[in-house]
Design a protein around this motif. Structure first.
Motif, PDB file in Angstrom:
ATOM      1  N   ASP A  61       0.836  -1.229   0.170  1.00  0.00           N
ATOM      2  CA  ASP A  61      -0.164  -0.165   0.075  1.00  0.00           C
ATOM      3  C   ASP A  61       0.809   1.233  -0.054  1.00  0.00           C
ATOM      4  O   ASP A  61       1.165   1.811   0.960  1.00  0.00           O
ATOM      5  N   LEU A  70      -3.541   4.553   6.099  1.00  0.00           N
ATOM      6  CA  LEU A  70      -2.465   3.769   6.754  1.00  0.00           C
ATOM      7  C   LEU A  70      -2.388   4.358   8.182  1.00  0.00           C
ATOM      8  O   LEU A  70      -2.031   3.418   9.003  1.00  0.00           O
ATOM      9  N   ALA A  96       2.707   0.387   3.572  1.00  0.00           N
ATOM     10  CA  ALA A  96       2.398  -0.778   4.498  1.00  0.00           C
ATOM     11  C   ALA A  96       2.423  -2.114   3.688  1.00  0.00           C
ATOM     12  O   ALA A  96       2.262  -2.029   2.549  1.00  0.00           O
ATOM     13  N   PHE A 102       4.953  -1.072   8.681  1.00  0.00           N
ATOM     14  CA  PHE A 102       4.479   0.015   8.210  1.00  0.00           C
ATOM     15  C   PHE A 102       5.699   1.185   8.321  1.00  0.00           C
ATOM     16  O   PHE A 102       6.480   1.164   9.123  1.00  0.00           O
TER      17      PHE A 102
END
Length: 156
Positions: A61, A70, A96, A102
């Motif tokens: 992502d 996120l 992520a 993350f």
């Protein structure tokens, strides 16, 4: 200079026709919605290839609109797994991987580091000293995943 586009095409991950960025208005809308000022290198990335980047970013992502949620996702996962660490309010999560890794940077700061918090970590670590170097390594890793013995001359 369109460095991110040059890297993606040089790595064989996309043709220019497969790369699409965000408009200045869209980037400004992200900043306004979060009351932040994004670092210039990240703004360049978004404007050059933040919406679509060929083979790059398909399993993480990092592209629009996926990165927009996120920050919220991080806090939900941290609560679920009992992670006490809370990043500074200026943290902007831009990437992520499968909800277990993350990446973020700090907005409005001279601190250009890219931080990562992985499954099981209680505090973040520095994974890169800048967004640009983070992207150079990420694009190189994608190239390695897609091609056997890839040509790395684009990195010079």
């Amino acid at each position: 200079m369109k460095i991110f586009i040059e890297w993606l095409t040089g790595a064989g991950l996309a043709d220019e026709s497969e790369i699409l960025g965000l408009s200045d208005d869209e980037i400004g809308g992200i900043e306004q919605a979060r009351s932040i000022s994004l670092p210039s290198d990240y703004r360049k990335f978004l404007s050059q290839c933040g919406r679509y980047a060929g083979l790059f970013g398909r399993d993480i992502d990092i592209l629009y609109p996926n990165f927009l949620s996120l920050n919220k996702e991080f806090y939900e996962i941290a609560d679920e797994f009992g992670i006490d660490y809370r990043p500074p309010a200026s943290a902007f999560f831009f990437s992520a991987y499968q909800g277990g890794s993350f990446h973020y940077f700090l907005c409005g700061s001279d601190d250009a580091n890219i931080y990562v918090l992985n499954d099981g970590d209680t505090v973040p670590g520095v994974v890169s000293e800048s967004f640009t170097s983070f992207m150079l390594n990420a694009i190189s890793s994608y190239q390695d995943a897609f091609f056997q013995n890839p040509d790395k001359s684009w990195m010079l």
